[in-house]
Design a protein around this motif. Structure first.
Motif, PDB file in Angstrom:
ATOM      1  N   ILE A 102     -11.655 -24.588  27.877  1.00  0.00           N
ATOM      2  CA  ILE A 102     -11.378 -23.158  28.105  1.00  0.00           C
ATOM      3  C   ILE A 102     -10.904 -22.509  26.809  1.00  0.00           C
ATOM      4  CG2 ILE A 102      -9.858 -21.552  29.313  1.00  0.00           C
ATOM      5  CD1 ILE A 102     -10.004 -23.552  31.704  1.00  0.00           C
ATOM      6  N   LEU A 103     -10.003 -23.182  26.083  1.00  0.00           N
ATOM      7  CA  LEU A 103      -9.519 -22.653  24.806  1.00  0.00           C
ATOM      8  C   LEU A 103     -10.660 -22.486  23.817  1.00  0.00           C
ATOM      9  CD1 LEU A 103      -7.103 -21.949  22.892  1.00  0.00           C
ATOM     10  CD2 LEU A 103      -7.109 -24.369  22.272  1.00  0.00           C
ATOM     11  N   ASN A 104     -11.540 -23.471  23.741  1.00  0.00           N
ATOM     12  CA  ASN A 104     -12.666 -23.405  22.814  1.00  0.00           C
ATOM     13  C   ASN A 104     -13.619 -22.273  23.192  1.00  0.00           C
ATOM     14  OD1 ASN A 104     -14.075 -24.445  20.517  1.00  0.00           O
ATOM     15  ND2 ASN A 104     -15.530 -25.394  21.897  1.00  0.00           N
ATOM     16  N   TYR A 105     -13.890 -22.141  24.463  1.00  0.00           N
ATOM     17  CA  TYR A 105     -14.762 -21.058  24.933  1.00  0.00           C
ATOM     18  C   TYR A 105     -14.160 -19.692  24.607  1.00  0.00           C
ATOM     19  CZ  TYR A 105     -17.554 -18.232  28.134  1.00  0.00           C
ATOM     20  OH  TYR A 105     -18.381 -17.283  28.665  1.00  0.00           O
ATOM     21  N   THR A 106     -12.857 -19.557  24.822  1.00  0.00           N
ATOM     22  CA  THR A 106     -12.171 -18.302  24.505  1.00  0.00           C
ATOM     23  C   THR A 106     -12.157 -18.053  23.005  1.00  0.00           C
ATOM     24  OG1 THR A 106     -10.760 -18.637  26.439  1.00  0.00           O
ATOM     25  CG2 THR A 106     -10.022 -17.018  24.820  1.00  0.00           C
ATOM     26  N   GLY A 107     -11.889 -19.097  22.219  1.00  0.00           N
ATOM     27  CA  GLY A 107     -11.868 -18.956  20.768  1.00  0.00           C
ATOM     28  C   GLY A 107     -13.206 -18.536  20.203  1.00  0.00           C
ATOM     29  N   ILE A 108     -14.287 -19.088  20.749  1.00  0.00           N
ATOM     30  CA  ILE A 108     -15.629 -18.710  20.308  1.00  0.00           C
ATOM     31  C   ILE A 108     -15.923 -17.260  20.676  1.00  0.00           C
ATOM     32  CG2 ILE A 108     -18.099 -19.130  20.726  1.00  0.00           C
ATOM     33  CD1 ILE A 108     -17.392 -22.116  20.919  1.00  0.00           C
ATOM     34  N   GLY A 109     -15.380 -16.811  21.818  1.00  0.00           N
ATOM     35  CA  GLY A 109     -15.607 -15.434  22.245  1.00  0.00           C
ATOM     36  C   GLY A 109     -14.797 -14.418  21.464  1.00  0.00           C
ATOM     37  N   VAL A 110     -13.630 -14.810  20.982  1.00  0.00           N
ATOM     38  CA  VAL A 110     -12.746 -13.867  20.286  1.00  0.00           C
ATOM     39  C   VAL A 110     -13.029 -13.842  18.788  1.00  0.00           C
ATOM     40  CG1 VAL A 110     -10.331 -13.416  19.676  1.00  0.00           C
ATOM     41  CG2 VAL A 110     -10.924 -14.080  22.012  1.00  0.00           C
ATOM     42  N   PHE A 111     -13.215 -15.000  18.184  1.00  0.00           N
ATOM     43  CA  PHE A 111     -13.397 -15.089  16.739  1.00  0.00           C
ATOM     44  C   PHE A 111     -14.856 -15.404  16.404  1.00  0.00           C
ATOM     45  CE2 PHE A 111      -9.098 -16.699  17.672  1.00  0.00           C
ATOM     46  CZ  PHE A 111      -8.347 -15.776  16.955  1.00  0.00           C
ATOM     47  N   PRO A 112     -15.284 -15.045  15.199  1.00  0.00           N
ATOM     48  CA  PRO A 112     -16.594 -15.525  14.744  1.00  0.00           C
ATOM     49  C   PRO A 112     -16.566 -17.059  14.664  1.00  0.00           C
ATOM     50  CG  PRO A 112     -15.781 -13.787  13.302  1.00  0.00           C
ATOM     51  CD  PRO A 112     -14.667 -14.125  14.233  1.00  0.00           C
ATOM     52  N   ARG A 113     -17.711 -17.676  14.869  1.00  0.00           N
ATOM     53  CA  ARG A 113     -17.758 -19.150  14.932  1.00  0.00           C
ATOM     54  C   ARG A 113     -17.159 -19.824  13.708  1.00  0.00           C
ATOM     55  NH1 ARG A 113     -20.585 -21.893  18.897  1.00  0.00           N
ATOM     56  NH2 ARG A 113     -21.794 -20.557  20.259  1.00  0.00           N
ATOM     57  N   LYS A 114     -17.492 -19.313  12.528  1.00  0.00           N
ATOM     58  CA  LYS A 114     -16.975 -19.926  11.304  1.00  0.00           C
ATOM     59  C   LYS A 114     -15.456 -19.781  11.224  1.00  0.00           C
ATOM     60  CE  LYS A 114     -18.111 -20.339   6.451  1.00  0.00           C
ATOM     61  NZ  LYS A 114     -18.962 -19.886   5.364  1.00  0.00           N
ATOM     62  N   ALA A 115     -14.936 -18.621  11.577  1.00  0.00           N
ATOM     63  CA  ALA A 115     -13.488 -18.405  11.564  1.00  0.00           C
ATOM     64  C   ALA A 115     -12.801 -19.314  12.581  1.00  0.00           C
ATOM     65  CB  ALA A 115     -13.176 -16.942  11.852  1.00  0.00           C
ATOM     66  N   TRP A 116     -13.407 -19.481  13.761  1.00  0.00           N
ATOM     67  CA  TRP A 116     -12.820 -20.340  14.791  1.00  0.00           C
ATOM     68  C   TRP A 116     -12.761 -21.792  14.325  1.00  0.00           C
ATOM     69  CZ3 TRP A 116      -9.451 -20.854  18.191  1.00  0.00           C
ATOM     70  CH2 TRP A 116      -9.494 -21.823  19.172  1.00  0.00           C
TER      71      TRP A 116
END
Length: 194
Positions: A68-82
């Motif tokens: 869930i955290l990874n899915y949210t992180g990918i949705g909020v930040f650009p992939r490279k930034a995440w």
């Protein structure tokens, strides 16, 4: 659904097996308790199996929290930034485990924390390399983050106890379950061929 069911039950078995191995090894290594007979040994092994199942369920909760955290992180930040954020958080978690706990609490053994951190780091590097070989290079950072930061968050409770054997007893099945789950994830997510 069948693949997730398989992941659930195999993780339970891995946790149970890891707890039995860790528990028996700790008993043998520490001189252990003297069993009065085969029934005592079997009962002790059964208790270890139950504890391993509980640890595996705890590992599965941490795994789904990570997803869930990874899915949210990918949705909020650009992939490279995440990816960079995960890498920084993993390094900070290791730094906190190996050094900051010793300086803040003062009563902990620096050598124990350093050994624990190095063991987690070494395991995370191996599992990340295996995941990268099984999938692609972009899987290295999320796997490293999961195997370091999430594992450290999962063992915070046992670290507060401050008993080395308790830490080993929970860490062995927990790392085995976490490694198995992250290495099996791409197989579970792969669409079934008809």
């Amino acid at each position: 659904m069948r693949k997730w069911f398989y992941l659930f039950w195999t993780t339970l078995l891995i946790g149970a097996g890891g707890a039995v191995i860790a528990g028996l090894a700790l008993q043998i290594g520490n001189g252990g308790i003297q069993f009065k007979g085969t029934a005592d040994l079997l009962l002790y092994s059964l208790i270890l199996l139950g504890y391993g199942v509980l640890v595996s369920v705890y590992a599965q909760l941490g795994f789904f929290a990570y997803l869930i955290l990874n899915y949210t992180g990918i949705g909020v930040f650009p992939r490279k930034a995440w990816r960079y954020i995960q890498l920084v958080l993993a390094v900070l978690a290791l730094f906190e485990l190996m050094f900051l706990r010793t300086f803040v609490s003062g009563d902990q053994s620096a050598r124990t924390d350093l050994t624990l951190g190095v063991a987690i780091l070494f395991t995370a590097l191996i599992v990340s390399w295996l995941k990268m070989r099984s999938t692609n290079a972009s899987a290295w950072v999320p796997t490293f983050f999961f195997m370091t930061a999430i594992t450290i968050v999962e063992i915070i409770g046992v670290l507060r106890i401050g008993v080395d054997s308790a830490t080993i007893f929970i860490l062995v099945p927990l790392i085995a379950c976490n490694a198995f789950q992250i290495l099996m994830l791409h197989r579970v997510l792969k669409p079934a061929t008809i």
